[in-house]
Design an enzyme around this catalytic site. Structure first.
Site, PDB file in Angstrom:
ATOM      1  CB  CYS A   1      41.167  46.166  41.060  1.00 40.50           C
ATOM      2  SG  CYS A   1      41.789  45.616  42.644  1.00 40.50           S
TER       3      CYS A   1
ATOM      4  CG  HIS B   1      39.839  42.562  39.029  1.00 42.32           C
ATOM      5  ND1 HIS B   1      41.211  42.488  38.969  1.00 42.32           N
ATOM      6  CD2 HIS B   1      39.536  42.733  40.348  1.00 42.32           C
ATOM      7  CE1 HIS B   1      41.703  42.607  40.185  1.00 42.32           C
ATOM      8  NE2 HIS B   1      40.705  42.750  41.041  1.00 42.32           N
TER       9      HIS B   1
ATOM     10  CG  ASN C   1      42.931  40.903  43.379  1.00 39.36           C
ATOM     11  OD1 ASN C   1      43.421  41.602  42.487  1.00 39.36           O
ATOM     12  ND2 ASN C   1      41.917  41.300  44.128  1.00 39.36           N
TER      13      ASN C   1
END
Ligand code: ACO
Length: 330
Positions: free
Chosen positions: A117, A257, A287
């Site tokens: 990520c 994020h 996500n």
């Protein structure tokens, strides 16, 4: 505070989200979960999922072409092409090479940098390093994720979290006052077991029993990841701001994020940034691993949430563990 002088700026961004929407109500029919649980615990309402056969380089090409068109840059002008993905088209060669060929970017070097990520922010820092040291004028940084291909669709604790998408940015050497001001990145491989795909690599090749057990799919210790993410993103934000010579009050927008609204709220609280100055789109996309930040950045630029001269702080956290923050001025 004395502000760092940037030498590389983000010229343009682009995003691509697959059109197919998977809602929480759809997930209610697939696993033992509920829309209320997912919204309360994560903030997610829906996510985008690719159709069968769509690859990371398909999504990457679409977002990259948008960013290049906006910048008025032809693929032949790209010197550096960095791709972040946890879902490469193949193990060999890199997805960056697939993308390079598809774009016709014929005079660049191309490589995947895998930092889960955190991959987009890691690659911003790497691309900046190449450009700032004169080894090229133009970089294309792309994050592209087909998370739906590595999720265990029978595991309610992970399958509700992720979505597919891609975001891209064109970077150029800058002589002005706008651009990338600082980065602060870290990693801790001793905690790799908190978020990983156990089998399918050389260490644990995938056999038929492993395939049946789903050993090649994402496993996550959610609560531990949660705690590490908040501390790491808040600390990295503070360090990146310090390195840029920017006070927290000067930050116009934070783009974290997009993993979980509770992680975002706690990180913003620790970093000292009110939620009115924090961008959230995980309700619509879930996500998307490394694609989350460039997709959010592109939306903010398009919607005018980021104006000329604005200071933006971005922070990421992911498998590895990897984490980091970047400060940029537009
Ligand atoms: N629906 C209903 N119940 C569920 C679901 C679901 N989808 N998932 C888990 N539960 C249950 C659990 O089984 C458990 O039940 P039990 O108490 O009977 O055992 C209960 O809910 C609580 O489970 P927890 O895991 O403790 O729930 P928590 O509040 O921690 O939320 C979550 C889980 C959302 C995964 C949270 O821990 C989280 O967001 N962690 C961070 C995950 C993350 O962001 N990962 C990605 C970061 S890195 C990257 O982006 C790759």
């Amino acid at each position: 505070m004395t502000r760092t002088k940037p030498s590389v700026e983000i010229l343009s961004t682009g995003r691509f989200l697959p059109p197919r929407i998977l809602t929480n109500q759809d997930l209610e029919k697939m696993v033992d979960t509920s829309d209320t649980w997912i919204r309360d615990r994560t903030g997610i309402r829906e996510r985008r999922i690719v159709d069968d056969g769509v690859t990371a380089s398909d999504l990457a090409e679409a977002s990259a072409r948008k960013a290049l068109d906006r910048a008025g840059i032809s693929p032949a002008e790209i010197d550096v092409l960095l791709v972040s993905t946890a879902t490469p088209d193949r193990w060999l060669p890199s997805t960056a090479c697939h993308l390079q060929a598809r774009l016709g970017a014929n005079r660049c070097f191309a490589a995947d940098v895998h930092a889960a990520c955190s991959g987009f922010l890691y690659n911003l820092a790497l691309a900046e390093g190449f450009l700032a040291t004169g080894r090229g004028d133009t970089a294309l940084v792309v994050a592209t994720e087909v998370m739906s291909s590595i999720i265990d669709w029978d595991d309610r604790s992970t399958c509700v979290l992720f979505g597919d998408g891609s975001g891209a940015a064109v970077l150029r050497r800058s002589s002005g006052t706008r651009g990338l001001l600082s980065h602060h990145h870290r990693s801790d491989g001793s905690l790799s077991h908190l978020l990983h795909r156990p089998a399918g690599g050389v260490e644990h090749p995938l056999d038929s029993e492993g395939l049946d057990r789903g050993d090649h799919l994402v496993k996550m210790a959610g609560r531990e990841v949660f705690k590490s993410a908040v501390r790491a993103m808040a600390d990295a934000s503070t360090e990146a701001l310090k390195a840029a010579g920017v006070s927290v009050d000067e930050v116009d927008l934070m783009i974290p994020h997009q993993a979980n609204i509770r992680i975002i709220e706690a990180t913003a609280r620790y970093a000292g940034i009110p939620m009115e100055r924090v961008y959230v789109n995980l309700d619509r996309f879930g996500n998307m691993s490394s694609a989350s930040i460039p997709v959010a950045l592109d939306e903010c630029l398009e919607e005018g949430r980021i104006g000329k001269g604005d200071l933006v702080l971005s922070a990421a956290f992911g498998a590895g563990l990897t984490w980091g923050a970047s400060v940029m001025q537009f």
